[in-house]
Motif scaffolding. Structure first.
Motif, mmCIF file in Angstrom:
data_model
loop_
_atom_site.group_PDB
_atom_site.id
_atom_site.type_symbol
_atom_site.label_atom_id
_atom_site.label_comp_id
_atom_site.label_asym_id
_atom_site.label_seq_id
_atom_site.Cartn_x
_atom_site.Cartn_y
_atom_site.Cartn_z
ATOM 1 N N GLU A 94 0.855 -1.190 0.000
ATOM 2 C CA GLU A 94 0.000 0.000 0.000
ATOM 3 C C GLU A 94 0.893 1.242 0.000
ATOM 4 N N ARG A 95 1.599 1.403 -1.116
ATOM 5 C CA ARG A 95 2.548 2.499 -1.278
ATOM 6 C C ARG A 95 1.831 3.727 -1.854
ATOM 7 N N GLU A 96 2.065 4.875 -1.240
ATOM 8 C CA GLU A 96 1.560 6.136 -1.769
ATOM 9 C C GLU A 96 2.691 6.838 -2.509
ATOM 10 N N GLY A 97 2.443 7.211 -3.745
ATOM 11 C CA GLY A 97 3.474 7.889 -4.520
ATOM 12 C C GLY A 97 4.322 6.916 -5.314
ATOM 13 N N GLU A 98 5.523 7.367 -5.661
ATOM 14 C CA GLU A 98 6.414 6.574 -6.499
ATOM 15 C C GLU A 98 7.012 5.397 -5.720
ATOM 16 N N ALA A 99 7.382 4.368 -6.473
ATOM 17 C CA ALA A 99 8.034 3.203 -5.864
ATOM 18 C C ALA A 99 9.399 3.591 -5.314
ATOM 19 N N LEU A 100 9.779 2.947 -4.225
ATOM 20 C CA LEU A 100 11.088 3.166 -3.620
ATOM 21 C C LEU A 100 12.007 2.002 -3.969
ATOM 22 N N PRO A 101 13.318 2.188 -3.807
ATOM 23 C CA PRO A 101 14.251 1.096 -4.093
ATOM 24 C C PRO A 101 13.872 -0.161 -3.313
ATOM 25 N N ASN A 102 13.915 -1.278 -3.969
ATOM 26 C CA ASN A 102 13.654 -2.600 -3.393
ATOM 27 C C ASN A 102 12.179 -2.897 -3.157
ATOM 28 N N ASP A 103 11.263 -2.000 -3.548
ATOM 29 C CA ASP A 103 9.841 -2.350 -3.496
ATOM 30 C C ASP A 103 9.553 -3.555 -4.385
ATOM 31 N N THR A 104 10.097 -3.521 -5.586
ATOM 32 C CA THR A 104 9.815 -4.595 -6.550
ATOM 33 C C THR A 104 10.319 -5.941 -6.058
ATOM 34 N N ILE A 105 11.561 -5.984 -5.570
ATOM 35 C CA ILE A 105 12.120 -7.259 -5.136
ATOM 36 C C ILE A 105 11.428 -7.755 -3.874
ATOM 37 N N THR A 106 11.016 -6.819 -3.003
ATOM 38 C CA THR A 106 10.282 -7.226 -1.803
ATOM 39 C C THR A 106 8.946 -7.839 -2.181
ATOM 40 N N LEU A 107 8.244 -7.218 -3.132
ATOM 41 C CA LEU A 107 6.951 -7.739 -3.569
ATOM 42 C C LEU A 107 7.117 -9.103 -4.223
ATOM 43 N N GLU A 108 8.161 -9.271 -5.026
ATOM 44 C CA GLU A 108 8.420 -10.563 -5.672
ATOM 45 C C GLU A 108 8.683 -11.655 -4.646
ATOM 46 N N ARG A 109 9.534 -11.340 -3.650
ATOM 47 C CA ARG A 109 9.873 -12.352 -2.649
ATOM 48 C C ARG A 109 8.684 -12.641 -1.739
ATOM 49 N N LEU A 110 7.854 -11.620 -1.476
ATOM 50 C CA LEU A 110 6.642 -11.850 -0.684
ATOM 51 C C LEU A 110 5.707 -12.795 -1.424
ATOM 52 N N ALA A 111 5.508 -12.552 -2.717
ATOM 53 C CA ALA A 111 4.622 -13.418 -3.504
ATOM 54 C C ALA A 111 5.136 -14.850 -3.530
ATOM 55 N N LEU A 112 6.451 -15.016 -3.693
ATOM 56 C CA LEU A 112 7.035 -16.354 -3.711
ATOM 57 C C LEU A 112 6.854 -17.033 -2.362
ATOM 58 N N ALA A 113 7.102 -16.321 -1.279
ATOM 59 C CA ALA A 113 6.972 -16.903 0.054
ATOM 60 C C ALA A 113 5.526 -17.297 0.351
ATOM 61 N N ILE A 114 4.586 -16.437 -0.056
ATOM 62 C CA ILE A 114 3.167 -16.758 0.146
ATOM 63 C C ILE A 114 2.780 -17.985 -0.660
ATOM 64 N N ARG A 115 3.268 -18.081 -1.889
ATOM 65 C CA ARG A 115 2.960 -19.244 -2.721
ATOM 66 C C ARG A 115 3.480 -20.524 -2.071
ATOM 67 N N ILE A 116 4.696 -20.480 -1.543
ATOM 68 C CA ILE A 116 5.262 -21.654 -0.864
ATOM 69 C C ILE A 116 4.464 -21.962 0.392
ATOM 70 N N ARG A 117 4.145 -20.906 1.142
ATOM 71 C CA ARG A 117 3.403 -21.083 2.392
ATOM 72 C C ARG A 117 2.067 -21.750 2.158
ATOM 73 N N HIS A 118 1.361 -21.372 1.106
ATOM 74 C CA HIS A 118 0.013 -21.879 0.861
ATOM 75 C C HIS A 118 0.003 -23.041 -0.132
ATOM 76 N N GLY A 119 1.153 -23.557 -0.481
ATOM 77 C CA GLY A 119 1.223 -24.678 -1.411
ATOM 78 C C GLY A 119 1.457 -25.997 -0.733
ATOM 79 N N ARG A 120 1.221 -26.056 0.596
ATOM 80 C CA ARG A 120 1.508 -27.277 1.356
ATOM 81 C C ARG A 120 0.255 -27.857 1.987
ATOM 82 N N GLY A 121 -0.901 -27.640 1.320
ATOM 83 C CA GLY A 121 -2.140 -28.204 1.823
ATOM 84 C C GLY A 121 -2.668 -27.500 3.054
#
Length: 349
Positions: A94-121
């Motif tokens: 929930e970022r207001e304004g322009e993206a800051l450094p490492n927003d993209t990589i944080t979002l990517e790693r969050l999505a990957l971690a959530i996918r792993i977390r919810h991929g175990r039944g």
């Protein structure tokens, strides 16, 4: 990963912080941290709330940078701050304004971690909350003991809690139950260790006092004190045992309470030599030894001692004076600790 991090940090601070994001989420995935903990990590790393939506069954979780739950419906989020984690799962910042450094990589790693977390039944449950119960002072003792049993801890054993920020560097990881715990200082990575734990390497990190399972909330509080007394890179890992009973007093004393000795310490540390001199005094046995440690002449140290005594209103080497000085010194360091501050991204990156 950590060797690469060390090499790149000397060349490109921005890349270093990006790798810290990767290392952070790697640790959380290995620890099987819950959805709230993963969101807390992303929110802490980016400085803005992070969110998660699940379609079946419907569920929305939003977490603030302090690790607390954010009520209400999420605001409209720009597409660049959203990422699909899997079918029916979405995460966002929930970022207001322009993206800051490492927003993209944080979002990517969050999505990957959530996918792993919810991929175990485990789509219908997210109940890894036992460590949170163990470290919560307000939880009844019988509930803490039950939570300990769920984690494989014994009622007769003695354990410690290690505490580290989500951006800590781990060169050697200890074994033990772990999770992300919300605190007033932000989300903290907590690990339960045996009383006589195997050596590990993390920075910054604090290790609490040894307690029974129903008192691990106190071990966690002392671990937080030890963590905030770290001074990387020299003292990146601090064990509470170094400070004995003082750490228990610090853990149970409200920091915003009236402490005249601590307030007078502010006057002492206003001198360029103040903090180092007090540190030398509380860790040595005599003025002469303190002078050697501080690298000054004995007469110079004596003059400084006169200033310290006059400012504090007591002799720090007489009777309870040394204990008062030591407690004031550590309390001052706690109030001024910056070890939990995330390194700021470089300007212009």
């Amino acid at each position: 990963m950590q060797e690469l991090l060390g090499r790149i940090s000397r060349l490109d601070p921005s890349a270093s912080l990006g790798l810290r994001v990767i290392a952070c989420f790697d640790e959380l995935v290995v620890g099987n941290v819950n959805t709230r903990g993963l969101l807390a990590a992303a929110a802490s790393l980016t400085g803005c709330p992070a969110g998660f939506r699940q379609e079946h069954p419907p569920r929305v979780v939003r977490v603030t940078p302090r690790g607390t739950l954010h009520d209400g419906e999420p605001p409209a989020v720009a597409p660049e701050f959203m990422a699909p984690a899997s079918d029916g799962l979405t995460v966002w910042l929930e970022r207001e304004g322009e993206a800051l450094p490492n927003d993209t990589i944080t979002l990517e790693r969050l999505a990957l971690a959530i996918r792993i977390r919810h991929g175990r039944g485990r789509r219908d449950q997210d109940n890894r909350r036992h460590l949170g119960l163990l470290t919560d002072t307000d939880v009844a003792a019988e509930d803490r003991i039950a939570a300990a049993a769920e984690l494989g801890l014994t009622a007769t054993g003695r354990y410690r809690v290690a505490a580290a920020p989500l951006f800590a560097v781990w060169l050697r990881h200890p074994d033990g139950p772990e999770d992300v715990i919300p605190t007033r200082h932000g989300p903290i990575h907590a690990i339960v260790l045996h009383e006589s734990y195997d050596a590990f390497d993390a920075s910054p990190c604090g290790v609490g006092v040894a307690t029974s399972v129903d008192e691990l909330h106190h071990s966690f509080r002392t671990a937080m004190v030890a963590l905030r007394l770290c001074s990387p890179p020299e003292d990146g890992l601090v064990c509470s045992d170094v400070y004995g009973g003082l750490v228990d007093m610090l853990a149970d004393t409200p920091e915003d309470g009236h402490q005249p000795d601590v307030e007078r310490m502010d006057e002492i540390v206003a001198h360029p030599w103040g903090l180092a001199t007090v540190g030398a005094i509380v860790t040595t046995h005599s003025v002469r030894e303190a002078a050697r440690q501080a690298g000054v002449h004995h007469s110079t140290m004596s003059t400084r001692m006169d200033v310290i005594s006059a400012t504090l209103g007591f002799d720090p080497l007489d009777g309870f004076g040394r204990a008062r000085l030591g407690l004031a010194y550590l309390s001052h360091r706690l109030r001024r600790s910056r070890v939990l501050d995330l390194p700021a991204p470089p300007v212009g990156t």
